[in-house]
Enzyme design. Structure first.
Site, PDB file in Angstrom:
ATOM      1  CG  ASP A  77      -1.863  -1.194   1.173  1.00 12.71           C
ATOM      2  OD1 ASP A  77      -2.767  -1.187   0.335  1.00 12.71           O
ATOM      3  OD2 ASP A  77      -1.661  -2.140   1.960  1.00 12.71           O
ATOM      4  CB  THR A 143      15.452  -4.805   4.524  1.00  8.07           C
ATOM      5  OG1 THR A 143      15.554  -5.902   3.590  1.00  8.07           O
ATOM      6  CG2 THR A 143      16.675  -3.947   4.333  1.00  8.07           C
ATOM      7  CB  ILE A 144      15.768 -10.259   5.942  1.00  8.21           C
ATOM      8  CG1 ILE A 144      14.976 -10.477   4.645  1.00  8.21           C
ATOM      9  CG2 ILE A 144      14.871 -10.337   7.149  1.00  8.21           C
ATOM     10  CD1 ILE A 144      14.599 -11.926   4.426  1.00  8.21           C
ATOM     11  CG  ASP A 145      16.026  -8.342   0.883  1.00  5.86           C
ATOM     12  OD1 ASP A 145      16.021  -9.539   1.225  1.00  5.86           O
ATOM     13  OD2 ASP A 145      15.109  -7.818   0.238  1.00  5.86           O
ATOM     14  NE  ARG A 180      18.600 -37.307  -3.413  1.00 10.47           N
ATOM     15  CZ  ARG A 180      17.591 -37.716  -2.660  1.00 10.47           C
ATOM     16  NH1 ARG A 180      17.295 -37.076  -1.535  1.00 10.47           N
ATOM     17  NH2 ARG A 180      16.859 -38.740  -3.013  1.00 10.47           N
ATOM     18  CD  GLU A 240      13.528 -13.434  -3.370  1.00 10.19           C
ATOM     19  OE1 GLU A 240      12.503 -14.126  -3.363  1.00 10.19           O
ATOM     20  OE2 GLU A 240      13.640 -12.364  -2.723  1.00 10.19           O
ATOM     21  NE  ARG A 292       9.153 -11.174   5.262  1.00  8.78           N
ATOM     22  CZ  ARG A 292       8.414 -10.774   4.221  1.00  8.78           C
ATOM     23  NH1 ARG A 292       8.984 -10.479   3.072  1.00  8.78           N
ATOM     24  NH2 ARG A 292       7.119 -10.661   4.321  1.00  8.78           N
TER      25      ARG A 292
HETATM   26  O1  F6P Z   1      12.256  -7.262   1.092  1.00 11.17           O
HETATM   27  C1  F6P Z   1      12.472  -8.453   1.741  1.00 11.17           C
HETATM   28  C2  F6P Z   1      11.969  -9.613   0.992  1.00 11.17           C
HETATM   29  O2  F6P Z   1      12.196 -10.581   1.938  1.00 11.17           O
HETATM   30  C3  F6P Z   1      12.584  -9.960  -0.360  1.00 11.17           C
HETATM   31  O3  F6P Z   1      13.823 -10.587  -0.305  1.00 11.17           O
HETATM   32  C4  F6P Z   1      11.510 -10.834  -0.972  1.00 11.17           C
HETATM   33  O4  F6P Z   1      11.544 -10.861  -2.375  1.00 11.17           O
HETATM   34  C5  F6P Z   1      10.287 -10.164  -0.507  1.00 11.17           C
HETATM   35  O5  F6P Z   1      10.585  -9.560   0.736  1.00 11.17           O
HETATM   36  C6  F6P Z   1       9.081 -11.042  -0.418  1.00 11.17           C
HETATM   37  O6  F6P Z   1       8.087 -10.391   0.326  1.00 11.17           O
HETATM   38  P1  F6P Z   1       6.544 -10.755   0.294  1.00 11.17           P
HETATM   39  O7  F6P Z   1       6.408 -12.218   0.137  1.00 11.17           O
HETATM   40  O8  F6P Z   1       6.052 -10.257   1.606  1.00 11.17           O
HETATM   41  O9  F6P Z   1       5.960 -10.003  -0.841  1.00 11.17           O
END
Ligand code: F6P
Length: 365
Positions: A77, A143-145, A180, A240, A292
């Site tokens: 939002d 942020t975890i990032d 594996r 990811e 997270r």
């Molecule tokens: O910004 C943090 C983060 O964990 C990213 O690494 C990830 O892509 C995203 O949030 C996913 O967030 P949500 O599933 O809440 O949209």
């Protein structure tokens, strides 16, 4: 309304361990200084919808160790471009600017300013509120990032690294038993900090980051060599946001969201390629939101508390527009504008990459 000073506070964007520790530190530092803490629910959405509660000392008690956020959050939002929930599914829904409504509500509630606990997207929103609407904001970097600029580290990152590392440890033993290749997908859309740190801590053989273009040829060449050396298992850690053949792997697109792309699935594609090209049995694991959720590490509790305390000091000093930050081993404050000027990405010559490469870790480049 009471004659006390009031400050608004909210947690915005994806949640992250340590949010409650920040709320506790800000509130418990400001309440004795004559402030009432107006806690908005679900990020900026709570301001827009006038959903808030006054956080008492009692409300802030017993939350230090809790994951998530007692206020709730939202990462979809944006009051500057908002679509009301009842129009979300309309194909022709057009976002409208509701930011003035937020300003009215902050004024009506007597909030002197707003403490925004959030990452890049949320701090960018604070900046717009400051510049376009004269709202006084203080930032706290979440942020975890770990991709927010102007701070060496954000809270939540340590917990996520710890979770991912623990998972890699578990996957190691099953990889060894079954001989594996285990491909483990960690979060990180644009920045590979989490993959890099967890990959190094968890002994990943291959680490694939958004910042370093990789090729499956290089990855498979490396895994083949490992096999020839008699190593019968491999751990591949993949962000990811790493790009396969130059493209993000997208799990789905979300309609009417200012953040419409959900990444996911690159680990499955990499695993399938390894199996097809080398005949090595491979499995994929997406760690997802496990990284997270849950209780913050002690390091994150301390960092988040220090960030919160600094934010309270900034409020008391009237240092609007600043964000608490960690630089060179010390808590400090930086302009929010600097924090959102660009994303903090992993550089190819990062000391950790140089170390990992020196011991033979493959980055697919
Ligand atoms: O910004 C943090 C983060 O964990 C990213 O690494 C990830 O892509 C995203 O949030 C996913 O967030 P949500 O599933 O809440 O949209």
């Amino acid at each position: 309304m009471s004659c006390k000073k009031r400050i608004g506070i909210l947690t915005a964007g994806g949640d992250c361990p340590g949010l409650n520790a920040v709320l506790r530190a800000v509130g418990k530092s400001l309440i004795p200084n004559g402030y009432e803490i107006v806690g908005f629910e679900d990020g900026f959405l709570g301001v827009l919808q006038r959903r808030y509660r006054i956080l008492s000392n009692l409300d802030l008690s017993g939350i230090l160790t809790l994951g998530g956020t007692i206020l709730g959050t939202s990462n979809k939002d944006n009051p500057f471009e908002w679509i009301p929930p009842n129009h979300m599914d309309d194909a022709d829904a057009k976002p409208a600017d509701y930011s003035d409504r937020c300003v009215e509500i902050l004024e009506e509630l007597g909030c002197e300013g707003l403490v925004v606990i959030g990452g890049d997207g949320s701090q960018s929103m604070s900046l717009r509120f400051m510049k376009e609407k004269n709202v006084k904001c203080i930032g706290v970097p979440k942020t975890i990032d770990n991709d927010l600029n102007a701070t060496d580290v954000t809270f939540g990152f340590d917990t996520a690294v710890q979770r991912a590392t623990t998972s890699l440890d578990c996957l190691h033993s099953t990889a060894m038993s079954h001989h594996r290749a285990m491909c483990v997908e960690v979060m990180g859309r644009y920045a590979g900090w989490l993959a890099l740190h967890a990959g190094v801590a968890g002994g990943g053989d291959v680490i694939l980051l958004p910042e370093i273009p990789f090729s499956m040829e290089k990855v498979c060449e490396y895994l083949q060599e490992r096999k020839q050396e008699g190593k019968r298992f491999s751990i591949v850690v993949v962000s990811e946001g790493a790009k396969l053949n130059g493209e993000f792997v997208i799990e789905r697109q979300v309609k009417n969201s200012h953040d419409p792309i959900r990444l996911g699935g690159i680990s499955q594609k990499v695993a399938a390629e390894i199996e097809a090209r080398l005949g090595i049995e491979s499995r994929a694991t997406i760690l997802g939101h496990l990284q997270r959720g849950g209780s913050p590490t002690s390091r994150d509790r301390i960092l988040a508390s220090q960030f919160g305390f600094k934010a309270a000091e900034l409020v008391l000093d009237g240092a609007w527009g600043m964000m608490s930050a960690w630089q060179k081993g010390l808590i400090t404050a930086v302009p929010i504008e600097e924090a959102v000027s660009s994303l903090k990405l992993v550089q190819p010559d990062d000391p950790l990459i140089r170390f990992a490469k020196s011991i033979g870790t493959c980055f697919g480049d």
